[in-house]
Design an enzyme around this catalytic site. Sequence first.
Site, PDB file in Angstrom:
ATOM      1  N   LYS A   1       0.843  -1.203   0.000  1.00 37.83           N
ATOM      2  CA  LYS A   1       0.000   0.000   0.000  1.00 37.83           C
ATOM      3  C   LYS A   1       0.877   1.251   0.000  1.00 37.83           C
ATOM      4  O   LYS A   1       2.089   1.176   0.243  1.00 37.83           O
ATOM      5  CB  LYS A   1      -0.910  -0.019   1.240  1.00 37.83           C
ATOM      6  CG  LYS A   1      -0.148   0.075   2.552  1.00 37.83           C
ATOM      7  CD  LYS A   1      -1.038  -0.240   3.743  1.00 37.83           C
ATOM      8  CE  LYS A   1      -0.237  -0.165   5.038  1.00 37.83           C
ATOM      9  NZ  LYS A   1      -0.984  -0.664   6.189  1.00 37.83           N
TER      10      LYS A   1
ATOM     11  N   TYR B   1      14.734  31.409   4.724  1.00 36.97           N
ATOM     12  CA  TYR B   1      13.555  32.054   5.313  1.00 36.97           C
ATOM     13  C   TYR B   1      13.673  32.145   6.820  1.00 36.97           C
ATOM     14  O   TYR B   1      14.137  31.211   7.471  1.00 36.97           O
ATOM     15  CB  TYR B   1      12.295  31.237   4.991  1.00 36.97           C
ATOM     16  CG  TYR B   1      11.839  31.307   3.564  1.00 36.97           C
ATOM     17  CD1 TYR B   1      11.641  32.527   2.917  1.00 36.97           C
ATOM     18  CD2 TYR B   1      11.561  30.131   2.872  1.00 36.97           C
ATOM     19  CE1 TYR B   1      11.192  32.557   1.608  1.00 36.97           C
ATOM     20  CE2 TYR B   1      11.109  30.165   1.567  1.00 36.97           C
ATOM     21  CZ  TYR B   1      10.932  31.378   0.939  1.00 36.97           C
ATOM     22  OH  TYR B   1      10.486  31.406  -0.340  1.00 36.97           O
TER      23      TYR B   1
HETATM   24  C1  PLP Z   1      -0.144  -1.588   6.909  1.00 38.00           C
HETATM   25  C2  PLP Z   1      -0.686  -2.857   7.441  1.00 38.00           C
HETATM   26  C3  PLP Z   1       0.176  -3.955   7.637  1.00 38.00           C
HETATM   27  C4  PLP Z   1       1.682  -3.870   7.489  1.00 38.00           C
HETATM   28  O1  PLP Z   1       2.261  -3.279   8.639  1.00 38.00           O
HETATM   29  P1  PLP Z   1       3.847  -3.205   8.826  1.00 38.00           P
HETATM   30  O2  PLP Z   1       4.019  -2.763  10.235  1.00 38.00           O
HETATM   31  O3  PLP Z   1       4.338  -2.197   7.850  1.00 38.00           O
HETATM   32  O4  PLP Z   1       4.391  -4.555   8.543  1.00 38.00           O
HETATM   33  C5  PLP Z   1      -0.412  -5.158   8.007  1.00 38.00           C
HETATM   34  N1  PLP Z   1      -1.745  -5.263   8.204  1.00 38.00           N
HETATM   35  C6  PLP Z   1      -2.590  -4.213   8.051  1.00 38.00           C
HETATM   36  C7  PLP Z   1      -4.059  -4.400   8.281  1.00 38.00           C
HETATM   37  C8  PLP Z   1      -2.084  -2.982   7.681  1.00 38.00           C
HETATM   38  O5  PLP Z   1      -2.922  -1.941   7.538  1.00 38.00           O
END
Ligand code: PLP
Length: 393
Positions: A38, A285
């Site tokens: 993701k 800045y």
């Molecule tokens: C993002 C996510 C993961 C992965 O988590 P990590 O800590 O990056 O391994 C796993 N399960 C769900 C439901 C998630 O939203």
Amino acid sequence: MSHLQNQSWLAISRSALRHNANLLRQITGPAAFGAVIKSNAYGHGFLETARTLEPCVDWFCVNTLSEALDLYQINQHTPCLVMGLNGQDLQLLADQDPKILKSFLRPIHVAVSDPALACDWLNRYPELQLHLKIDSGLSRLGCNPDTLLQQPEQLQDLASRINPQSGRPNWTGLMTHFANVEDVSEQGYAQAQLARFTALRQELKRFQPALLCHTAASAASLLLPAARLDLVRCGIALYGLWPSNETRLSCLSQFGQIPELRPALRWFARIAHTHRVPAGSSIGYGCTRRVEQDTTIAVVPVGYYEGYDRLLSNQAYVLINDQRAPVLGRVSMNMITIDVSLIPAASPGTPVLLLGNGEHDQVSAEQLAAWSGTINYEVVTRILPAIERRLVD
Ligand SMILES: *Cc1c(COP(=O)(O)O)cnc(C)c1O
């Protein structure tokens, strides 16, 4: 976005990604291995990462249905779990060509938090495959286990739905997500979540005996063998980053060694401009920095718009041939200024390493996170997607 080309890019190491996937898979087996890609593969580039990992993973996990559709363009066979779906996303399905939709749905699994809603969706899309998400203590998505068991007729309805294509139940999985594995070294809360989940799993198997059960993200995959169950969902560790320092230390004390995760990302930009300013000049800045001596400044075309956090102002350094060049003054929207007084080779066109491993020195995501008051997850996911991701080695 063409102005960014060649001025700033990410080098993504194929071999590091595959090394991490194979290592994690070895540790967590015989559980099936799910790669969480993701959020642009945690900033590493969605399609680039998916292509690289395809041979090493059993599942892909994404947040939205639209990510699943993107993945489908290059991979039609690896099952893909959509973990963050909300009702509106289903509209995306309605917009697809029905023929494509039928084949698209075959490898797609969707997490749902409400059995009644799941049945509604199945009325419209009988080919959907669903994983019921349980809230075991995170209080985010997922249905409450107690209310669920008070409505057995809903569960029966869900369990009776059959995918007309495969002849198998639409309801294929049961999942939950931990609230507090990476932030602590004592896992009482996670153990209680797992106990809640496994008790419910026993109950629900009366309705659907063949459920694929999964709970573990990276930290739990590494630290809680009992949580690996049928499938692990690894994100951050896949990219060679530890979920937290607590996780790394817990791993060491629990197993006497830690797996060698290899960071897969390096972020580069080329110096656009250098100039000499006299002692006493204010830089940037807000005049937050005054130099005491004559100083050579280099301008690097990356700022907070590109994902280089403004809180790194006057804090961070970048590497030029393994030499540290401090960020001077504020990070602006599209630029930073660095001190290259001690690096005479620095000139327009010279590459600068903003994040990642050099030969002998590094700027880790953890270091940037510490400077800017956040976590490594946020540092990598916020790098502007329009910047080119180049697969190397
Ligand atoms: C993002 C996510 C993961 C992965 O988590 P990590 O800590 O990056 O391994 C796993 N399960 C769900 C439901 C998630 O939203």
